[in-house]
Write a protein that holds these residues in place. Structure first.
Motif, short mmCIF file in Angstrom:
data_model
loop_
_atom_site.label_atom_id
_atom_site.label_comp_id
_atom_site.label_asym_id
_atom_site.label_seq_id
_atom_site.Cartn_x
_atom_site.Cartn_y
_atom_site.Cartn_z
N ALA A 184 0.70 -1.14 0.06
CA ALA A 184 0.02 -0.16 0.04
C ALA A 184 0.97 1.36 0.04
N GLY A 185 2.14 1.28 0.18
CA GLY A 185 3.08 2.28 0.12
C GLY A 185 3.14 2.97 1.35
N ARG A 186 2.68 2.21 2.53
CA ARG A 186 2.56 3.03 3.89
C ARG A 186 3.70 2.23 4.68
N PHE A 187 4.73 1.53 4.16
CA PHE A 187 5.83 0.84 4.98
C PHE A 187 6.63 2.32 5.51
N GLU A 188 6.85 2.36 6.72
CA GLU A 188 7.75 3.43 7.06
C GLU A 188 8.77 2.89 8.25
N PRO A 189 9.95 2.31 7.57
CA PRO A 189 11.21 2.03 8.33
C PRO A 189 11.39 2.87 9.34
N GLN A 190 11.93 2.53 10.46
CA GLN A 190 12.56 3.62 11.59
C GLN A 190 14.19 3.31 11.53
N ALA A 191 14.50 4.00 10.50
CA ALA A 191 16.20 3.88 10.07
C ALA A 191 16.81 4.27 11.15
N ARG A 192 18.07 3.58 11.46
CA ARG A 192 18.97 4.03 12.57
C ARG A 192 20.13 3.41 12.20
N GLU A 193 21.34 3.67 12.65
CA GLU A 193 22.57 3.12 12.58
C GLU A 193 22.67 1.65 13.37
N ALA A 194 23.16 0.77 12.81
CA ALA A 194 23.51 -0.45 13.39
C ALA A 194 24.50 -1.15 12.83
N ASP A 195 25.17 -2.07 13.57
CA ASP A 195 26.25 -2.73 12.88
C ASP A 195 25.98 -4.19 12.30
#
Length: 193
Positions: A71-82
């Motif tokens: 549906a174009g509603r996926f909003e990942p919560q991007a942050r830095e990770a290893d």
């Protein structure tokens, strides 16, 4: 008058509504597991119900994510990770069925979704390749999983739709800007930095 809901909206609603009875079953299972009065085979049955409830919860999470992506509603919560830590978490979910090696790098993604996707891809490669164990290799932002037996690559990439977890896992990774493909006998995931 509002228009008809989309299929993705119906799937999202179904996922939401299924969580309540599933949470009830899971909650009572955990309560029964804490009792010392359960005897075999009832104790094993309760354990199996708990494992199945956890698996159903994961499937509902994946189905809901797939509906949001569609549906174009996926909003990942991007942050830095290893990347190594992400691979370690995926391997932990698979238990004795996976190992990991290599050095990671900082990547910018939604860690819980990447861990889920990497575990689903590893399980797909293991199950459809009839393997006892898969190996994750980390090289900076790149994580590869293998060996990928003949015919398993299209399944792992969601092109041959035989594994729900892998099909959604690839969509999740690509929605976060990752590249996913097969290179020889390895399924390669290149995470964005």
């Amino acid at each position: 008058m509002a228009g008809q809901p989309t299929f993705a909206q119906l799937v999202s609603l179904a996922c939401h509504d299924l969580r309540t009875p599933l949470a009830t079953a899971s909650g009572f299972t955990h309560t029964l597991e804490r009792l010392d009065t359960l005897e075999p085979p009832a104790d094993r049955y309760v354990e199996m119900i708990g494992a199945a409830s956890a698996q159903m919860t994961q499937l509902l999470d994946l189905l809901g994510a797939a509906a949001r992506i569609e549906a174009g509603r996926f909003e990942p919560q991007a942050r830095e990770a290893d990347s190594r830590e992400l691979a370690d978490a995926a391997v932990h979910k698979l238990g004795d069925e996976a190992v990991v090696d290599g050095e990671g790098a900082a990547v910018g993604i939604d860690p819980p979704w990447v861990e889920t996707a990497l575990a689903a891809l590893g399980e797909c490669v293991r199950r459809h390749g009839a393997l006892e164990r898969v190996a994750y290799a980390v090289d900076g932002p790149e994580i590869s999983i293998g060996p990928v037996r003949e015919g398993v690559g299209p399944i792992a990439l969601g092109e041959d739709l035989k594994d729900f977890g892998a099909a959604v896992g690839v969509r999740l990774l690509r929605a976060m800007g990752a590249e996913v493909g097969v290179d020889g006998e390895r399924l390669v995931v290149r995470l964005p930095q």
